[in-house]
Design a protein around this motif. Structure first.
Motif, PDB file in Angstrom:
ATOM      1  N   THR A  39     -11.303  21.022  -3.352  1.00 32.67           N
ATOM      2  CA  THR A  39     -12.753  21.370  -3.521  1.00 32.67           C
ATOM      3  C   THR A  39     -12.727  22.583  -4.161  1.00 32.67           C
ATOM      4  N   GLY A  40     -11.638  23.420  -4.028  1.00 32.14           N
ATOM      5  CA  GLY A  40     -11.870  24.720  -4.928  1.00 32.14           C
ATOM      6  C   GLY A  40     -11.839  24.530  -6.397  1.00 32.14           C
ATOM      7  N   TYR A  43     -15.268  24.271  -7.499  1.00 29.41           N
ATOM      8  CA  TYR A  43     -15.850  25.512  -7.608  1.00 29.41           C
ATOM      9  C   TYR A  43     -15.611  26.152  -8.814  1.00 29.41           C
ATOM     10  N   ARG A  44     -14.197  25.933  -9.129  1.00 30.02           N
ATOM     11  CA  ARG A  44     -13.671  26.663 -10.443  1.00 30.02           C
ATOM     12  C   ARG A  44     -14.197  25.910 -11.674  1.00 30.02           C
ATOM     13  N   SER A 104     -15.410  32.614  -7.051  1.00 34.29           N
ATOM     14  CA  SER A 104     -15.956  33.088  -5.853  1.00 34.29           C
ATOM     15  C   SER A 104     -17.236  33.405  -5.731  1.00 34.29           C
ATOM     16  N   GLU A 134      -9.055  19.839   1.027  1.00 36.31           N
ATOM     17  CA  GLU A 134      -8.932  21.167   1.185  1.00 36.31           C
ATOM     18  C   GLU A 134     -10.056  22.161   0.664  1.00 36.31           C
ATOM     19  N   GLY A 135     -10.215  23.177   1.408  1.00 32.27           N
ATOM     20  CA  GLY A 135     -11.308  24.212   0.933  1.00 32.27           C
ATOM     21  C   GLY A 135     -11.431  25.370   1.884  1.00 32.27           C
ATOM     22  N   ARG A 136     -12.872  25.634   2.236  1.00 35.29           N
ATOM     23  CA  ARG A 136     -13.106  26.709   3.141  1.00 35.29           C
ATOM     24  C   ARG A 136     -13.933  26.228   4.278  1.00 35.29           C
ATOM     25  N   ASP A 137     -14.798  25.190   3.896  1.00 34.83           N
ATOM     26  CA  ASP A 137     -15.956  24.744   4.821  1.00 34.83           C
ATOM     27  C   ASP A 137     -15.644  23.252   4.951  1.00 34.83           C
ATOM     28  N   ASP A 187     -15.491  35.357   0.819  1.00 34.01           N
ATOM     29  CA  ASP A 187     -15.469  34.105   1.469  1.00 34.01           C
ATOM     30  C   ASP A 187     -15.847  34.221   2.879  1.00 34.01           C
ATOM     31  N   ARG A 190     -19.882  35.753   3.522  1.00 35.50           N
ATOM     32  CA  ARG A 190     -20.913  35.263   2.816  1.00 35.50           C
ATOM     33  C   ARG A 190     -21.677  34.630   3.820  1.00 35.50           C
TER      34      ARG A 190
HETATM   35  O1   DC Z   1      -9.248  27.139  -3.298  1.00 32.63           O
HETATM   36  P1   DC Z   1      -9.683  27.918  -4.487  1.00 32.63           P
HETATM   37  O2   DC Z   1      -8.779  29.498  -4.724  1.00 32.63           O
HETATM   38  O3   DC Z   1      -9.268  27.163  -5.627  1.00 32.63           O
HETATM   39  O4   DC Z   1     -11.232  28.223  -4.470  1.00 32.63           O
HETATM   40  C1   DC Z   1     -12.058  28.799  -5.585  1.00 32.63           C
HETATM   41  C2   DC Z   1     -13.156  29.432  -4.766  1.00 32.63           C
HETATM   42  O5   DC Z   1     -13.853  28.460  -4.482  1.00 32.63           O
HETATM   43  C3   DC Z   1     -13.037  30.495  -3.856  1.00 32.63           C
HETATM   44  O6   DC Z   1     -13.151  31.739  -3.985  1.00 32.63           O
HETATM   45  C4   DC Z   1     -13.726  29.856  -2.559  1.00 32.63           C
HETATM   46  C5   DC Z   1     -14.370  28.791  -3.125  1.00 32.63           C
HETATM   47  N1   DC Z   1     -14.507  27.705  -2.201  1.00 32.63           N
HETATM   48  C6   DC Z   1     -15.531  27.485  -1.327  1.00 32.63           C
HETATM   49  O7   DC Z   1     -16.162  28.389  -1.094  1.00 32.63           O
HETATM   50  N2   DC Z   1     -15.352  26.643  -0.547  1.00 32.63           N
HETATM   51  C7   DC Z   1     -14.581  25.414  -0.799  1.00 32.63           C
HETATM   52  N3   DC Z   1     -14.634  24.352  -0.009  1.00 32.63           N
HETATM   53  C8   DC Z   1     -13.608  25.694  -1.705  1.00 32.63           C
HETATM   54  C9   DC Z   1     -13.433  26.789  -2.365  1.00 32.63           C
END
Ligand code: DC
Length: 231
Positions: A39-40, A43-44, A104, A134-137, A187, A190
């Motif tokens: 998923t990153g 966002y990229r 970001s 894969e990601g943050r959330d 991250d 926020r």
């Molecule tokens: O995993 P990455 O470094 O490619 O992610 C790029 C940016 O996207 C990172 O600053 C956090 C954000 N991100 C996010 O907020 N939620 C996600 N599910 C994936 C990435």
């Protein structure tokens, strides 16, 4: 693999940059024949579009408008995903320091996140096999009912070192570590979906583990869940 309710089998992997998420995700996807979705990269791709169209990544309303004319697709590739932005393959353009910083920034906006979450659920829905996402959330927001939730972490020093060793930038070691820590801070702090481990995630601290130890441990966790699905 689909369960009785026709929900996709989801392995959610969250954690900060440099914790080893992508390597683990690629390994688990190949080992268990699951679709790997980064998923990153989405966002990229949106950040790249902002840079290309002169849209300010910090301007929430402008970013929301931009999402309405944006299409992002992830396709399986040998390593990670091929990323299509409005139909064009932008995979090679997503790892520059400018895109990394802008990604970001765009990811803090609520409407952007809602748009992403909907797109990510749709991608998993269309998967004929289960997915590793894969990601943050992922374990907290995108798939709170994921069958497996992993939260990978490591000390800031170890993560900064790994990012620097991965190369791809002319920046100094100090600059790479500093950039990564700044992104981490954003991250984690926020308001919308901050980076945090889900209460039911399995925490794997990779600081003092070798790669093969990390892969063995995470593979065992997924195998156990496949053998004994949650009631
Ligand atoms: O995993 P990455 O470094 O490619 O992610 C790029 C940016 O996207 C990172 O600053 C956090 C954000 N991100 C996010 O907020 N939620 C996600 N599910 C994936 C990435």
């Amino acid at each position: 693999m689909k369960d009785k309710a026709a929900n996709p089998f989801v392995v959610a992997i969250d954690g900060p940059a440099g914790a080893g998420k992508s390597t683990v995700a690629a390994h688990l996807a190949s080992r268990f024949s699951l679709l790997n979705l980064e998923t990153g990269a989405m966002y990229r791709a949106l950040a790249l579009k902002a840079l290309r169209t002169g849209t300010d990544p910090d301007d929430a309303p402008a970013m929301e408008v931009l999402t309405r004319s944006t299409r992002i697709e992830l396709e399986p590739a040998d390593t990670g995903n091929r990323v299509l932005l409005d139909g064009d393959d932008v995979t090679q353009d997503l790892r520059t320091p400018e895109v990394t910083a802008a990604a970001s920034r765009v990811s803090v906006h609520g409407p952007v996140r809602e748009w992403m979450v909907a797109a990510q659920r749709a991608l998993a829905d269309h998967a004929t096999t289960g997915v590793v996402m894969e990601g943050r959330d992922i374990g907290t927001v995108v798939f709170p009912d994921a069958q497996v939730k992993l939260f990978l972490d490591a000390s800031p020093e170890a993560r900064g070192e790994r990012r620097f060793e991965q190369g791809g930038t002319a920046a100094s070691r100090e600059a790479v570590v500093q950039d990564m820590q700044e992104r981490d801070r954003r991250d984690r702090s926020r308001e919308q979906s901050p980076l945090v481990a889900a209460a039911d995630a399995v925490l794997v601290d990779t600081t003092n583990l070798t790669l093969s130890e990390v892969l063995a441990r995470t593979t065992a966790i997924v195998a156990a869940r496949i053998a004994h699905p949650a009631a």
